[in-house]
Write an enzyme that holds these catalytic residues in place. Structure first.
Site, PDB file in Angstrom:
ATOM      1  N   LYS A 160       0.370   4.205   0.441  1.00 44.13           N
ATOM      2  CA  LYS A 160      -0.599   4.038   1.526  1.00 44.13           C
ATOM      3  C   LYS A 160      -1.703   5.103   1.469  1.00 44.13           C
ATOM      4  CE  LYS A 160       1.846   0.814   3.929  1.00 44.13           C
ATOM      5  NZ  LYS A 160       2.905   0.505   2.949  1.00 44.13           N
TER       6      LYS A 160
HETATM    7  C1  LIG Z   1       3.493  -0.592   2.461  1.00 43.11           C
HETATM    8  C2  LIG Z   1       4.433  -0.479   1.318  1.00 43.11           C
HETATM    9  C3  LIG Z   1       4.703  -1.579   0.466  1.00 43.11           C
HETATM   10  C4  LIG Z   1       4.108  -2.958   0.698  1.00 43.11           C
HETATM   11  O1  LIG Z   1       2.734  -3.026   0.428  1.00 43.11           O
HETATM   12  P1  LIG Z   1       1.844  -4.244   0.967  1.00 43.11           P
HETATM   13  O2  LIG Z   1       0.445  -3.897   0.641  1.00 43.11           O
HETATM   14  O3  LIG Z   1       2.099  -4.292   2.453  1.00 43.11           O
HETATM   15  O4  LIG Z   1       2.321  -5.484   0.282  1.00 43.11           O
HETATM   16  C5  LIG Z   1       5.558  -1.379  -0.616  1.00 43.11           C
HETATM   17  N1  LIG Z   1       6.142  -0.171  -0.830  1.00 43.11           N
HETATM   18  C6  LIG Z   1       5.924   0.892  -0.026  1.00 43.11           C
HETATM   19  C7  LIG Z   1       6.624   2.181  -0.309  1.00 43.11           C
HETATM   20  C8  LIG Z   1       5.057   0.785   1.064  1.00 43.11           C
HETATM   21  O5  LIG Z   1       4.848   1.858   1.866  1.00 43.11           O
END
Ligand SMILES: *Cc1c(COP(=O)(O)O)cnc(C)c1O
Length: 498
Positions: A113
């Site tokens: 993120k």
């Molecule tokens: C948010 C997240 C995901 C999923 O990503 P999306 O863009 O919502 O598909 C996968 N792995 C981790 C560790 C995340 O924080």
């Protein structure tokens, strides 16, 4: 470049309007009207660039109402060396033959993120200056863990912003909770709520749209915005790392210019994989995008059958950031792949909200399947994948990455398609130490607290502990409020001094 809405394609807004507003008034998501094209020559010219310059090269095609100085300010600030533990920002690591891991977790909160949420506050404050006459932006976040911390870290002490994060009191990992409750910064607040993630999410949505609260905010020269992946400003930074990974593969000699690669993404809200789709549509030589899910396999079913059905059991898994039954960004894919049929998208989304289910035509499904493949894994295979990759390649994956790795291995087994591949790694294994340690050791895990677990995983594997997680141990808890979900709006008033 202008943006339109997935539910009303007569709308036209600039990039900064799309970013400052977050979502279109009729509920649709902002999407680019057309995409910039990157030739192979242009892509190879990016090989010798730093991540920051690669980012500027891609972003300037999308943020056409930002000046060059503004873009420099945003990108240099977001991806500065002291915030990321790798000088490459998002390094691509070859683990075996054609199997490469794109590590997206070297930022300050150790989850992918950060790649977007380090940049979003810059994009948002510049956008607000252009479109929202200097109002203070209030970011409200409901989080199941990673988004909350990454948004706090991104927005802390950013002028003219405030950020309030709500998390389910029993719904986040101990490490995620500590990351949030010890958050530093003058403009931040964090509150636990008695309820689950969906409760937090619905309360945030109703506060967002409450006319009374909006009016009070306006009187104080404030406005709400969203740091969720429905915001275009969260999606666009993610397109960059697909170009960057391709350049790194060229640089490592794993591919030649123009060779196709496959991309595998551990998916929740469909934001990360959608950014890969945009990269492909812009000319990046991607053959197939493989969507990997855990036991909450609503996307696997959709991509195999054409029916999206959220009416099913919800599983709390060891990859909690993928425990999602409504993948918001799929809406954008449906818009593009249906030939920009805004009426169809509005209809499908209203079915989803009323009956929790919709189906697409065979023709549309076939078009989607030309680009996307999908698979899911059980919890046991997550553990065995972490263990085998640690033992065979000395590579330690977190639980989310392991889902993608396992789905990829199955994909190769069933299709024989083993061209050079990039697998997205979305979190540091130390963010989920308990699960990773258990996978590595088998069942013989000693009873330990969170930090002892981190130390034990480090002792057993020798893999470095990211500094931001190690330093949490000595931080003071600043936010210990827990509120009933009915009182969330009152909490917002209190936190904003209204
Ligand atoms: C948010 C997240 C995901 C999923 O990503 P999306 O863009 O919502 O598909 C996968 N792995 C981790 C560790 C995340 O924080």
């Amino acid at each position: 470049m202008l943006y339109t809405s997935t539910r009303d394609k007569s709308i036209r807004v600039t990039a900064s309007e799309a970013i400052a507003r977050g979502i279109s008034d009729e509920g649709g998501l902002f999407v680019p009207v057309d995409l910039p094209e990157f030739s192979i020559d242009k892509i190879t010219s990016m090989v010798s660039m730093s991540y920051i310059d690669r980012a500027k090269t891609v972003l300037k095609e999308f943020l056409t109402d930002f000046t060059e100085d503004e873009l420099d300010y945003c990108v240099n600030g977001a991806y500065s060396a002291e915030k990321f533990s790798s000088p490459k920002i998002a390094p691509t690591v070859n683990i075996d033959g054609n199997k490469n891991i794109l590590e997206l977790w070297h930022g300050p909160t150790c989850a992918f993120k950060d790649m977007a949420l380090q940049l979003l506050p810059y994009l948002m404050t510049v956008s607000a200056k252009k479109t929202a006459d200097g109002k203070t932006i209030v970011i409200l976040v409901a989080t199941s863990g990673d988004t909350g911390k990454a948004a706090l870290e991104g927005f802390k002490n950013v002028d003219n912003t405030k950020i309030l994060v709500f998390y389910p009191v029993d719904g986040v990992s101990p490490m995620q909770k500590l990351q949030m409750t010890t958050q530093e910064g003058e403009n931040v607040a964090v509150c636990a709520i008695k309820g689950n993630f969906d409760d937090a999410q619905s309360a945030v949505k109703s506060i967002f749209t409450d006319a009374g609260i909006k009016k009070q905010l306006a009187e104080k020269n404030m406005m709400f915005s969203s740091a969720n992946s429905i915001n275009w400003g969260r999606l666009v930074p993610q397109i960059v790392y697909y170009f960057s990974a391709y350049c790194d593969m060229l640089d490592m000699g794993k591919i030649k210019a123009g060779d196709k690669i496959n991309v595998v993404v551990p998916t929740g809200n469909f934001g990360n994989i959608l950014a890969g789709y945009y990269a492909k549509q812009m000319g990046l030589p991607i053959k197939t995008l493989v969507c990997a899910s855990n036991s909450n396999n609503v996307l696997t079913d959709f991509l195999k059958t054409g029916t999206y059905d959220k009416n099913r059991d919800f599983y709390a898994t060891t990859s909690p950031s993928m425990d999602i039954l409504i993948s918001s960004n799929l809406e954008r894919l449906l818009y593009h792949m249906s030939g920009e049929d805004d009426g169809l998208v509005a209809d499908l989304m209203s079915r989803l909200s009323v009956v929790g289910k919709y189906s697409v035509s065979d023709e549309l499904l076939r078009k989607i399947q030309e680009i996307f493949d999908a698979g899911y894994t059980s919890e046991e295979s997550v553990n065995s994948t972490i263990k085998s990759h640690y033992e065979n390649y000395k590579y330690l994956c977190d639980t989310h990455t392991a889902v993608a790795v396992k789905v990829y291995d199955e994909y190769v087994k069933t299709t024989g398609d083993d061209i050079p591949t990039v697998i997205d790694s979305t979190a540091s294994p130390y963010k989920f130490s308990a699960s990773v340690l258990k996978a590595v050791l088998g069942e013989n895990v000693p009873k330990l607290d969170e930090f002892e677990m981190v130390e034990e995983l480090n002792r057993v594997t020798g893999v470095d502990v990211p500094a931001p997680l190690a330093s949490l141990k000595n931080k003071k808890v600043r936010f210990s409020d827990v509120c009933e979900k009915e009182y969330m709006s009152r909490m917002v008033f209190k936190l904003l001094d209204l």
